[in-house]
Design an enzyme around this catalytic site. Sequence first.
Site, PDB file in Angstrom:
ATOM      1  N   GLU A  65      39.482  20.867 -21.467  1.00  0.00           N
ATOM      2  CA  GLU A  65      40.369  21.429 -22.510  1.00  0.00           C
ATOM      3  C   GLU A  65      39.861  22.753 -23.067  1.00  0.00           C
ATOM      4  O   GLU A  65      40.651  23.624 -23.443  1.00  0.00           O
ATOM      5  CB  GLU A  65      40.478  20.431 -23.664  1.00  0.00           C
ATOM      6  CG  GLU A  65      41.103  21.009 -24.907  1.00  0.00           C
ATOM      7  CD  GLU A  65      41.209  20.029 -26.057  1.00  0.00           C
ATOM      8  OE1 GLU A  65      40.187  19.523 -26.529  1.00  0.00           O
ATOM      9  OE2 GLU A  65      42.333  19.772 -26.470  1.00  0.00           O
ATOM     10  N   ARG A  85      28.710  27.270 -21.139  1.00  0.00           N
ATOM     11  CA  ARG A  85      30.014  26.790 -20.672  1.00  0.00           C
ATOM     12  C   ARG A  85      30.896  27.897 -20.101  1.00  0.00           C
ATOM     13  O   ARG A  85      31.986  27.617 -19.596  1.00  0.00           O
ATOM     14  CB  ARG A  85      30.736  26.067 -21.819  1.00  0.00           C
ATOM     15  CG  ARG A  85      29.932  24.898 -22.374  1.00  0.00           C
ATOM     16  CD  ARG A  85      30.797  23.917 -23.113  1.00  0.00           C
ATOM     17  NE  ARG A  85      31.886  23.451 -22.268  1.00  0.00           N
ATOM     18  CZ  ARG A  85      32.901  22.717 -22.687  1.00  0.00           C
ATOM     19  NH1 ARG A  85      32.968  22.362 -23.937  1.00  0.00           N
ATOM     20  NH2 ARG A  85      33.857  22.345 -21.854  1.00  0.00           N
ATOM     21  N   ARG A 130      32.275  27.599 -32.495  1.00  0.00           N
ATOM     22  CA  ARG A 130      32.638  28.032 -31.135  1.00  0.00           C
ATOM     23  C   ARG A 130      33.726  29.108 -31.086  1.00  0.00           C
ATOM     24  O   ARG A 130      33.876  29.800 -30.078  1.00  0.00           O
ATOM     25  CB  ARG A 130      33.141  26.823 -30.326  1.00  0.00           C
ATOM     26  CG  ARG A 130      32.137  25.699 -30.178  1.00  0.00           C
ATOM     27  CD  ARG A 130      30.989  26.096 -29.275  1.00  0.00           C
ATOM     28  NE  ARG A 130      29.972  25.071 -29.206  1.00  0.00           N
ATOM     29  CZ  ARG A 130      30.010  24.015 -28.419  1.00  0.00           C
ATOM     30  NH1 ARG A 130      31.025  23.845 -27.605  1.00  0.00           N
ATOM     31  NH2 ARG A 130      29.032  23.150 -28.431  1.00  0.00           N
ATOM     32  N   HIS A 160      35.204  20.771 -33.472  1.00  0.00           N
ATOM     33  CA  HIS A 160      36.420  21.531 -33.177  1.00  0.00           C
ATOM     34  C   HIS A 160      37.553  21.152 -34.145  1.00  0.00           C
ATOM     35  O   HIS A 160      37.551  20.054 -34.706  1.00  0.00           O
ATOM     36  CB  HIS A 160      36.922  21.198 -31.762  1.00  0.00           C
ATOM     37  CG  HIS A 160      36.101  21.771 -30.658  1.00  0.00           C
ATOM     38  ND1 HIS A 160      35.660  21.016 -29.590  1.00  0.00           N
ATOM     39  CD2 HIS A 160      35.653  23.032 -30.440  1.00  0.00           C
ATOM     40  CE1 HIS A 160      34.985  21.799 -28.762  1.00  0.00           C
ATOM     41  NE2 HIS A 160      34.954  23.021 -29.248  1.00  0.00           N
ATOM     42  N   CYS A 247      39.888  16.454 -25.059  1.00  0.00           N
ATOM     43  CA  CYS A 247      38.927  17.338 -24.357  1.00  0.00           C
ATOM     44  C   CYS A 247      38.944  17.184 -22.843  1.00  0.00           C
ATOM     45  O   CYS A 247      38.591  18.112 -22.133  1.00  0.00           O
ATOM     46  CB  CYS A 247      37.495  17.048 -24.772  1.00  0.00           C
ATOM     47  SG  CYS A 247      37.271  16.457 -26.388  1.00  0.00           S
TER      48      CYS A 247
END
Length: 255
Positions: A65, A85, A130, A160, A247
């Site tokens: 995701e 990532r 993030r 998140h 996710c």
Amino acid sequence: MTIAITRAVPTSITRCELTHLERQPIDFRAAERQHLRYEETLAALGCEVRRLPATDDFPDSVFVEDTAIVLDEIAIITRPGAESRRGETASAAEGLRPHRPLAYLEAPATLDGGDVLRIGKRIYVGISSRTDEVAVKQLRALAEPLGYHVSAVGVDGCLHLKSAVTALPGGAVLLNPNWVDASLFSPSEVIAIDPAEAYAANVLTIGDDVICAAAFPRTNARIASRGYRTHEIDVSELAKAEGALTCCSIIVDKR
Ligand code: CIR
């Protein structure tokens, strides 16, 4: 028809990023079984499940995701906030290319897809460890000409935005009022999680169905009592990697 893009759990998941959780041993085989059950549930709800190539090079790569935002018109490839990532996005872009024209967030913007909640033409973006305001600006430039309204939302206490709030069928939201301001989601109907289940707000809606984590029976009962059709699955090993239900897939409605 809906496509669900997934990626297998890598054996390297034991080295995943963690922000709010202490590292605990992850049983890789159990994580694999739970992920398979997740994919089977998506398939049973009518999704065509398409797996991206598995990779041990990226310990968090099962959490697809975070690599993309899919709108009806375009898919936006993100620039994930964790440097470890960033390499996940190239293969996600290849997986999305057959379905949507691609656009890209550019450095220095950082954004994880887990921070983006879309309800119809409204897009909420969590400003988190993030995701930053530069990304919101770039997303606005891409999405607002297509008729979307993009708003930045503060999140506090969780990784998140979608750890704190997700959408239910019909546009209501399920949220943890300790992590996000419920009044921001007006005019949506707001359902709060059970206060004893802080992580319960992350559910995955597919059409009229809601996939919920089995770890949160009180919240799931609350959702079911409001007339939603719920499907509980065990994702306890993936939760140790700070991942939840949304996710593990990128949902693409076929046009
Ligand atoms: C990370 O910290 O990036 C992963 N361990 C968990 C990502 C979960 N993704 C999501 O909620 N969208």
